[in-house]
Design a protein around this motif. Structure first.
Motif, short mmCIF file in Angstrom:
data_model
loop_
_atom_site.label_atom_id
_atom_site.label_comp_id
_atom_site.label_asym_id
_atom_site.label_seq_id
_atom_site.Cartn_x
_atom_site.Cartn_y
_atom_site.Cartn_z
N ARG A 6 -33.02 3.86 -9.33
CA ARG A 6 -34.29 4.09 -9.27
C ARG A 6 -34.92 4.64 -10.74
NH1 ARG A 6 -35.37 5.67 -3.97
NH2 ARG A 6 -33.71 7.29 -4.23
N HIS A 8 -38.06 6.26 -12.84
CA HIS A 8 -39.13 7.02 -12.31
C HIS A 8 -39.96 6.78 -13.63
CE1 HIS A 8 -37.51 8.92 -8.92
NE2 HIS A 8 -36.45 8.97 -9.63
N GLY A 280 -43.85 12.63 1.40
CA GLY A 280 -43.14 12.78 0.22
C GLY A 280 -43.11 13.91 -0.72
N GLN A 306 -38.42 12.07 -13.41
CA GLN A 306 -39.53 12.22 -12.61
C GLN A 306 -40.32 12.93 -12.78
OE1 GLN A 306 -39.77 12.42 -8.29
NE2 GLN A 306 -37.37 12.56 -8.48
N SER A 337 -45.52 14.09 -3.79
CA SER A 337 -45.12 12.75 -4.16
C SER A 337 -43.64 12.50 -4.71
CB SER A 337 -45.96 11.53 -4.73
OG SER A 337 -47.14 11.75 -4.53
N GLN A 339 -39.37 11.82 -5.16
CA GLN A 339 -38.22 11.32 -4.72
C GLN A 339 -37.21 12.62 -4.48
OE1 GLN A 339 -38.13 7.86 -3.84
NE2 GLN A 339 -40.22 7.50 -4.49
N GLU A 341 -34.56 12.58 -3.25
CA GLU A 341 -33.06 12.14 -3.21
C GLU A 341 -32.66 12.29 -4.49
OE1 GLU A 341 -35.07 8.90 -2.29
OE2 GLU A 341 -36.12 10.80 -1.02
N ASP A 342 -33.58 12.11 -5.64
CA ASP A 342 -33.06 11.95 -6.97
C ASP A 342 -33.08 13.19 -7.62
OD1 ASP A 342 -32.74 9.41 -6.52
OD2 ASP A 342 -34.45 8.84 -7.50
#
Ligand code: GDP
Length: 469
Positions: A6, A8, A280, A306, A337, A339, A341-342
């Protein structure tokens, strides 16, 4: 794995705080804040001491204190809002990347405190390292009961090891809790003997007497922990209790300088990540390493880069959002918002506009410990930085430098490094999946600190000097 895939969007423009902060007024209302960790040998009375302290301060009830003593992990997860227990997967555990870290906060009239603890395996050295790397002060619990000191100090050596680690990681104050004094009937001679022996050792590793406090106490009875009450036979110690001493240190070093807070960019060490709600949002728990932050501002998390907006800031003793967080604070940031998991334990967040370097290879300046075998190119080890551990190896030996003046190169073509030497080396991570965020000594003294361990022993300590050769 999925984690590299992913990409960002990294923000370039800062966002404004929801409501502007009058920093002068904010700081004048705040009490000084101090964080500490309790170290010491197995059975030195660490758990009892922490439980007693929190109980006598009024931070926990009776029922909870019994649990704390038996099964502190349970306390950390449920009843006590020690909400920062890592949600470790088996995989992470076997790679040894993260450590269970809990924080609990309490306040006195004079100051706010955070205890950093690794409840699951308090005696495990990597956990002690993580704790030490996060706090201002270390409390070393020493068992004064007959023969216990001798075995814990001279034979096993964990008291020594923890102290050396605290010194290597730059702890600026050590409080020696001469614990279990009730078992020797508060005999002054016992206190003096142990103090004498420890003093010699502290001196030998370069800890200065002015940065050490000595407090006789009993975690079990509570004497010397919170109040000023001692048993009748204790007539010789006139100093403060443990909490009194912590307050005293907080008074002199727990307040932050406004100009420094304003000029240093916000940096945040992430200790735990969890999703929050369905849209999120995420909760990032950690420590403010520099600067200040408010809700409404945007931060970028490294290494994933991110950027996320901060919705609210919480500390773990209150459900109400707070106006700001400043250097030294342990807080949870609610971000929009993300992510999640990252984001991983050990990640670093910074205010938008400040870039944190990430790398797999870097140059460090090290001081080696007593080694069984010399360090060679290719020597594998575990790199400790902040709360994280990474497998790594020595890539190249650059130079041996002067211990007192590291700018002075003593030897250039280096084939190996022996015990007790200062050296510049190139290191590389061997787990190639992910870069890790790294800060140099110049950027942030505290975050640049690294320890090298091999086969359960610390082989060197030092700081990252640059991320490229
Ligand atoms: P830890 O392994 O360092 O966390 O040590 P604990 O807090 O679990 O204590 C180890 C043992 O020492 C337990 O049996 C405690 O009850 C006992 N202990 C702890 N503090 C004191 C103290 O101040 N006085 C006495 N007599 N015993 C203590």
């Amino acid at each position: 794995g999925h984690e590299a895939a992913r990409v960002h969007k990294k923000a370039t423009e800062p966002t404004k705080p929801k409501s502007p902060l009058d920093l002068t007024a904010y700081l004048s209302k705040r009490k000084p804040h101090l964080s500490f960790v309790v170290l010491g040998h197995v059975d030195a009375g660490k758990s009892t001491l922490m439980g007693r302290l929190l109980y006598d301060i009024g931070a926990v009830d009776n029922k909870l204190i019994r649990k704390l003593k038996r099964e502190s992990e349970v306390v950390g997860k449920s009843s006590f809002h020690l909400a920062w227990v890592m949600d470790q997967t088996q995989e992470e555990r076997s790679r040894g990347v993260t450590v269970d870290i809990c924080t609990s906060s309490f306040e006195t009239k004079e100051a706010d405190f955070t205890i950093v603890d690794a409840p699951g395996h308090r005696d495990f050295v990597p956990n002690a390292i993580t704790g030490i790397s996060l706090v201002d002060v270390a409390v070393l619990s020493v068992d004064c009961s007959t023969d216990a000191f001798e075995s814990g100090f001279n034979l096993d050596g964990q008291t020594k090891e923890h102290t050396i680690l605290a010194r290597s990681l730059g702890i600026h104050h050590l409080i020696v809790a001469l614990n279990k004094m009730d078992t020797v009937d508060w005999y002054e001679g016992r206190f003096r003997d142990i103090q004498f022996e420890l003093r010699n050792f502290f001196e030998s590793i370069g800890l200065k007497e002015e940065n050490i406090s000595w407090i006789p106490l009993s975690g079990l009875s509570g004497e010397g922990v919170v109040g000023t009450k001692y048993p009748l036979q204790q007539t010789w110690y006139k100093g403060p209790s443990l909490v009194g001493e912590l307050e005293c240190i907080a008074r002199t070093s727990g307040s932050k300088d406004q100009a420094t807070l304003e000029s240093n960019p916000f940096l945040f060490s992430i200790l735990d990540v969890s999703p929050s709600g369905k849209n999120g949002d995420a909760l990032l728990s950690g420590k403010v390493e520099a600067g200040k932050i408010q809700a409404g501002e945007t931060i970028t998390i490294y290494p994933s880069e991110q950027s996320v907006l901060i919705e609210n800031i919480y500390n773990d003793s209150s459900q109400n959002p707070q106006a700001a967080a400043i250097e030294g604070d342990f807080v949870t940031l609610k971000v929009k918002s993300a992510q999640h998991e990252d984001i991983k334990t050990g990640d670093i967040a910074a205010i938008v506009g400040y870039d944190v370097g990430t790398a797999q290879e870097f140059t460090a300046r090290l001081l080696t410990f007593k080694l069984d075998r010399p360090l060679l190119p290719g020597t594998p080890f575990i790199l400790f930085r902040g709360g994280t551990q990474q497998p790594a190896r020595i890539k190249r030996l650059v130079s041996i430098v002067d211990k007192a003046d590291p700018a002075k190169v003593i030897k250039k073509k280096v084939k190996h490094i022996g015990s007790n030497q200062a050296a510049v080396v190139e290191l590389e991570l061997t787990e190639k999946k992910r870069r890790i965020p790294l800060m140099t000594l110049e950027e942030n003294k505290h975050l640049s600190k690294v320890l090298l361990r091999k086969e359960g022993r610390t082989i060197a300590a030092g700081a990252i000097m640059s991320l490229d050769f």
